[in-house]
Design an enzyme around this catalytic site. Structure first.
Site: not given
Length: 571
Positions: A37, A264, A274
């Site tokens: 994204e 992850r 983020k």
RNA sequence: UACCCGGUGGUGUAACGGUAACACAGCAGGUUUUGGUCCUGCAUUUCGAGGUUCGAAUCCUCGCCGGGUAGCCA
């Protein structure tokens, strides 16, 4: 860029792909995608996903990996991030050919598919407010209640949804929801929202749309449209897989990709979210997304990491389903291993101490031969000027050395790398402070080049730089941005901020470097002998204002033995 | 408390019913014109309890522990 060179252990995703290939499941194709994204910069965690997805495509004949911007939420996404993502993925060494896509490319088709779902009676327009939707959803332990609008007629739903898209209703006033099961133990299946009304300028479609599809609906459809075979995502989407499959089954799409989840990457002494990285940037705790202390790809690049080392690291951490925290020492190891083979050696003195060779002729200059890289004979040699006045590292002299200190001390002889054996005769002190400001030494002319004809040896070899020829430089030393091994362990939200290391950047001015370094290209990497790997800063380095970043220090068993407690930026 | 997913040395990952291994980190030596590199060696491992089996890290059951999930974020 090892492709098929070495046999690798097949991690579970490679195994699935290999099995599918063998059984012809997806027509013998491998099509993956990396779907960021564009609402922030890519970090080392994304690098793992990039290496996985592009790697799977690269290592299987005919494999392809798409780069797709998952831009379904215009309120958070920006072109700056799109540009940065493209730059970073390319820098990591991957290529998507003409397969650069945007979820927004599919808005029309996604919309048409939504109409299909309504016509099949599997989606409806809901007038509940966000709060009401939440109330109806139930909780983790209680089932939800159906929306009062759940049984609207197909005609009414079609009418309402087209009017939503036409801009007839205010933001947030209605949603399009999938009709699944309000009592499902999987909350994602409790009539999830497919579309929301949102008037925000989209970085690509402008104001064409005022309804935007939600991730769960848009993502699986985008995958299907692109003919993705293996849709790889992280563990938190595991609970979404039934919904992913539900949409594609309900829509009867020509392709039905398989969603596969993996754990992850987490790395010690850093944060990956983020949101948290953005906070560090916005609060000025770092100089930007590309600050060399950031775990972003841009930050690692500016710090001096090589794409090769990052890829190697991603391969070594493996792919699995258990949540893990990888020691940042492994990343540093991969870097050193790469740089050791490739970095030109050079001499630089970070904390200069002036040395005068009393028996060396005044005004004389010799060009000493220095090896550029002992690990790579093709790197050749260079000339380094030597003269009567030099600088050595302050840490390489002690007036009253402890037992195992091998370096220079009064009366002791050491080798100056590629030059001569020198013996310290005295230390000159500042009468006011008592600080040693200069060393007086003598040299042995017979040891030119660093070898003694009589076979005697010394216990240390020091790096040095000729005072008259040295160039001044600024050198930036970095330490972990977060001192806690697992900053996220501090708790939710911004608790990680308490782990901020105030000494993560230490800028040294007045460093003395070999003259040749003035010609360094921004971004070029070096090994400063005995110190570490450094790179010319890609932003601030100029031929008349040399700025270097310490990428990573050399392994330093002496410092470790000392149990250094100095608040000195390391790493 | 519901559902889903996980638990192998300090860390990460392998072992695919048949001798628990590799890397990093740690420690100790050797080589060395970088206290780097390289080489050698050492220490440390299957969450627990049952069961299936000639044989279980692996299969089953039950526990325990960890993570995820209640955005009109992705």
């Amino acid at each position: 860029m090892a492709a098929n060179d070495e046999p690798r252990p097949l991690h579970f995703i490679r195994q699935i792909v290999a099995d599918d290939l063998a059984s012809g499941k997806h027509g013998g194709r491998v099509v993956t995608r990396f779907p960021p994204e564009p609402n922030g910069y890519l970090h080392i965690g994304h690098a793992k996903s990039i290496c996985l997805n592009f790697g799977l495509a690269r290592e299987n004949r005919g494999g392809v990996c798409h780069l797709r911007m998952d831009d379904t939420n215009p309120s958070k996404e920006e072109q700056e991030y799109v540009d940065a993502i493209i730059r970073d993925v390319r820098w990591l060494g991957f290529d998507w050919g003409d397969k650069l896509f945007y979820a927004s490319d599919y808005f029309d088709r996604i919309y048409e598919y939504a109409l299909d779902l309504i016509k099949k009676g599997k989606a409806y327009v809901c007038d509940l407010t966000a709060d009401e939707v939440r109330d109806h959803r139930g909780t983790l332990t209680e089932p939800g209640k159906g929306s009062p609008h759940r049984n609207r007629s197909i005609a009414e739903n079609l009418d309402l949804f087209t009017r939503m898209a036409a801009g007839e209703f205010p933001d947030g006033s209605r949603t399009l929801r999938a009709r699944i099961d309000m009592a499902s133990p999987n909350i994602n299946m409790r009539d999830p929202v497919m579309y929301r009304i949102l008037r925000a300028a989209h970085h690509r479609t402008g104001d064409k749309w005022c309804v935007y599809p939600m991730y769960d609906y848009a993502h699986c459809v985008s995958d299907a449209i692109e003919g993705i075979t293996h849709s790889i995502c992280t563990l938190e989407f595991e609970n979404h897989r039934p919904l992913y499959d539900w949409f594609l089954d309900a829509l009867e799409t020509p392709h039905h990709p398989q969603q596969i989840e993996f754990a992850r990457l987490n790395v010690t002494h850093t944060v990956m979210s983020k949101r948290k990285l953005l906070k560090l940037v916005k609060e000025g705790l770092v100089r930007g997304w590309d600050d060399p202390r950031m775990p972003t790809i841009a930050g690692l690049r500016r710090r001096g990491f090589t794409p090769e080392s990052i890829r190697d690291f991603c391969e070594r951490v493996g792919v699995g389903k258990n949540e893990s925290l990888v020691d940042i020492a492994l990343l540093e190891h991969c870097l050193r291993e790469d740089l050791n083979k490739r970095a030109p050696r050079v001499m630089a003195v970070l904390k200069p101490l002036r040395v005068v060779i009393e028996n060396y002729p005044e005004g004389m200059v010799e060009e000493m031969d220095a090896v550029n890289n002992p690990e790579d004979s093709s790197a050749g040699t260079r000339k380094v000027p030597f003269s009567r006045v030099l600088y050595i590292e302050r840490d390489d002299f002690m007036e009253d050395p402890p037992r195992k200190f091998f370096r220079l001390a009064p009366g002791r002889e050491v080798r100056l790398r590629y030059a001569y054996f020198v013996t310290c005769t005295s230390a000159v002190k500042d009468p006011a402070t008592g600080e040693v400001v200069e060393l007086r030494c003598t040299y042995d002319p017979a040891t030119r080049g660093g070898g003694a004809p009589d076979g005697r040896n010394v216990k240390a070899t020091l790096h040095w730089v000729s005072a008259a020829h040295a160039r001044d430089a600024e050198v930036r030393l970095y330490d972990h941005l977060l001192s806690a091994e697992d900053p996220d362990d501090a708790g939710e939200g911004d608790a990680f901020m308490s782990a901020i290391n105030p000494g993560s950047l230490q800028a040294l001015a007045g460093c003395k470097v070999e003259p040749g370094l003035a010609a360094a290209a921004p971004g070029a990497f070096f090994q400063f002998e005995r110190l570490g790997y450094f790179c010319a800063d890609s932003e601030d380095f100029r031929p008349d204002a040399l700025v270097f970043n310490r990428t990573v220090g050399l392994r330093d068993t002496w410092a470790r033995a000392q149990g250094r407690k100095e608040p000195q930026a390391r790493g």
